[in-house]
Design a protein around this motif. Structure first.
Motif: not given
Length: 116
Positions: A91-116
């Motif tokens: 369970t967490a917020v999952y983020y996509c990421n990539t980098q090039r040089g000093v630039n670091n790019y992130w998505g806004q995230g998507t919530q994953v919840t694992v629960s019964s």
């Protein structure tokens, strides 16, 4: 302008599966290594999986190895994270990421919840 847009999160029971997607724009996608991170409440963001530009080389953090699979479709500018045998500790917020040089790019995230 670089954009990373995640989708596919949700609520799933333990043992279930989810497939996350991250659509990239504003970059020459097939020249960027792509990564998935996650951040659980009260914890630091951690690297989950990474994939090379061609998709031939992948790596995983130990806690997900054998359960998660990272892949990419360079024709669609999209990276995926197939998550199987999910556990409550995933369970967490999952983020996509990539980098090039000093630039670091992130998505806004998507919530994953694992629960019964």
């Amino acid at each position: 302008q670089v954009q990373l847009v995640e989708s596919g999160g949700g609520l799933v029971q333990p043992g279930g599966s989810l497939r996350l997607s991250c659509a990239a724009s504003g970059i020459i996608f097939n020249t960027y290594t792509m990564e998935w991170y996650r951040q659980a409440p009260g914890k630091q963001r951690e690297l989950v999986a990474a994939i090379s530009t061609s998709g031939r080389v992948t790596d995983y953090t130990d806690s997900v190895r054998g359960r998660f699979t990272i892949s990419r479709d360079n024709a669609k500018n999209t990276v995926y994270l197939q998550m199987n045998s999910l556990k409550p500790e995933d369970t967490a917020v999952y983020y996509c990421n990539t980098q090039r040089g000093v630039n670091n790019y992130w998505g806004q995230g998507t919530q994953v919840t694992v629960s019964s």
